[in-house]
Every structure is written in structure tokens, then in C-alpha cells.
Design an enzyme around this catalytic site. Sequence first.
Site, short mmCIF file in Angstrom:
data_model
loop_
_atom_site.label_atom_id
_atom_site.label_comp_id
_atom_site.label_asym_id
_atom_site.label_seq_id
_atom_site.Cartn_x
_atom_site.Cartn_y
_atom_site.Cartn_z
N ASN A 1 83.98 111.37 12.41
CA ASN A 1 82.99 110.34 12.72
C ASN A 1 81.61 110.91 12.41
OD1 ASN A 1 81.34 108.39 13.80
ND2 ASN A 1 81.86 108.84 15.93
N LYS B 1 78.80 109.44 12.44
CA LYS B 1 77.72 108.79 13.23
C LYS B 1 76.54 108.45 12.31
CE LYS B 1 79.36 111.35 17.19
NZ LYS B 1 79.12 111.78 18.55
N HIS C 1 83.51 103.16 20.52
CA HIS C 1 82.99 104.51 20.74
C HIS C 1 82.06 104.50 21.95
CE1 HIS C 1 80.92 108.30 20.19
NE2 HIS C 1 81.93 108.67 19.42
N GLU D 1 79.33 105.79 22.49
CA GLU D 1 77.91 105.56 22.16
C GLU D 1 77.64 104.06 21.99
OE1 GLU D 1 77.75 108.37 18.93
OE2 GLU D 1 78.10 109.97 20.38
N GLU E 1 88.42 109.99 24.39
CA GLU E 1 87.21 110.80 24.26
C GLU E 1 86.47 110.84 25.59
OE1 GLU E 1 85.82 111.02 19.96
OE2 GLU E 1 85.03 109.14 20.72
N GLY F 1 79.87 115.76 22.04
CA GLY F 1 78.61 116.34 21.59
C GLY F 1 78.01 117.35 22.56
N SER G 1 83.97 117.43 21.33
CA SER G 1 83.73 118.84 21.00
C SER G 1 84.99 119.53 20.48
CB SER G 1 83.13 119.59 22.20
OG SER G 1 81.89 119.00 22.55
C1 PEP Z 1 82.70 111.67 18.72
O1 PEP Z 1 81.57 111.25 18.72
O2 PEP Z 1 83.65 110.88 18.48
C2 PEP Z 1 82.92 113.08 19.00
C3 PEP Z 1 84.11 113.46 19.38
O3 PEP Z 1 81.84 113.92 18.84
P1 PEP Z 1 81.83 115.53 18.97
O4 PEP Z 1 83.04 116.02 18.21
O5 PEP Z 1 80.56 115.95 18.34
O6 PEP Z 1 81.93 115.83 20.41
#
Ligand code: PEP
Length: 251
Positions: free
Chosen positions: A9, A11, A96, A98, A168, A174, A214
Site C-alpha cells: 500500500n 498510500k 483502511h 486512515e 491491521e 506506521g 509495521s
Molecule cells: C498500512 O498502512 O496498511 C500499513 C500496514 O502500514 P505500515 O506497514 O507502514 O505499518
Amino acid sequence: MKRNIVAGNWKMNKSLAEGVQLAKDVNAAVESAGVLKCDVIVAPPFLHLTEVSKAVGKKVAVSAQNCAAEASGAYTGEVSAAMLKSANIPYTIIGHSERRTYYGETDAILAKKTGQALANGLKVIFCIGEELSQRDNGKYFDVVKGQIENGLFQLSADEFKSIVVAYEPVWAIGTGRTATSEQAQEVHAFIRKTIADKYGKEVADDTSILYGGSCNENNANELFAQPDIDGGLIGGASLVADKFIKIVTAF
Ligand code: PEP
């Protein structure tokens, strides 16, 4: 059969030229990695989708990060599922954290988006996950169950076959703070049971459930070794082809 999947992803990162270059680098790395044990998906920003599609071969699929809840019309700034389909984009991410947090996307809106995506033949990577306070107060099972019930359980068993679930935990996205493989496995097993209770064991066993938060080249191996973790949705580490391919080959 459920499929292992590693999806990147991106973003809101990369200029168009940088995005095309990243897609080419990922594609080259995938090509030279030989036989893979997972499907590979990249999810660039809307603007980049068609050029990124041209930059990758058959081993890398392309996903949008979002789609509109409505079919068409006066919705300035939106991109419909039908438009994605017309551009030969096979997947979209929906829900997601976000989008839920910054754009107020409720379960009801996400259910509509999912309906639009499936009506247009797209596959959906549907994201769920609890916030830190909900983890700390032990409510995380209720949270993910509610997100699945309210966002997805309007679907028929046949429609559900087009769903990939991404767990997630918001506190891990992040932040560099990954869920342990035990924490992730516990919730993934619960998600699979929740799906089995609604649609039966066969549908549940065929559903790919990805971990996100992460996940990187150092921890992917341990996470993907868990029986109910069928891959990852990768944010930060998907922006560097070398790191991303190490996650892809962690299976
Ligand atoms: C995400 O935004 O779907 C995500 C898992 O981000 P990160 O791997 O940076 O934590």
C-alpha cells in the site's frame, strides 16, 4: 484454495515517475525471484494506476486504495469502481484505518463501497483492526467482529469469495510497533472463525487473511509462518523495492 498474498500500500507517496520506477523495480525483482509462494499486489495512488499497470507484468497485480460508495454522478473528486474496472484494475483496498479515521468512513459507507466494487467485478482487500485503547481494554475481538459483521456480512457466500481480509491493528500501522506473531495469529484465527460461523468452514478456509502493521523484511517470516496469516498488507516497507521483495520471498 486460499492464496498467500503480499500487497504493498503506497498510500499518498511517490510522484508519477517515481511510482512507475518503483513498479518497474518491484516487477524486475519478482521476475528474477523465480517461483513465488504468494501473489504480489501493488496499490499506488489513483493517478498512477494505469501507468503502473503498464509497468508491471503478469506476476504483479495492481490495486486501488479506495473507491467511491456511489455508482456515478455528481461526486466531485471521487473515483468509481466502474472506472477502476474500465482501467483493468482487478483489486481495491476498502476500509483502511486512515480512511476510517481521517475521512469518517463508517461501516455503512464501507459496506456500500464493497457492494460497488463487487458489482463491478473487483476483488476487495477489506481492512479491519482495533485502536490502541480497544486493545488495552480487551475489546479488540468485539471491534473486529463488528467491523466484519457491519462491513461484509451483507454479502452472499458467493460474493464473499471476492474478499481478502486485512487485519491491521491501528496501533501497529506506521508506528514500528508490530503485533507479535502470537497476537496476530490469535486475531486471525478469531476472524476465520467469525467467517466460518457465518458462511461455513469451506468459505472461511478459502479466505486469505493478511496481517498489516509495521510488517517488514525482518519480521515477515515469523508472521507468515502462523497458520492463519496468509500474507501481509505492507505500508512503509513497500516503498523500497529491495525491502518489499524480501517480504514477498519470506514465504
Ligand atoms: C498500512 O498502512 O496498511 C500499513 C500496514 O502500514 P505500515 O506497514 O507502514 O505499518
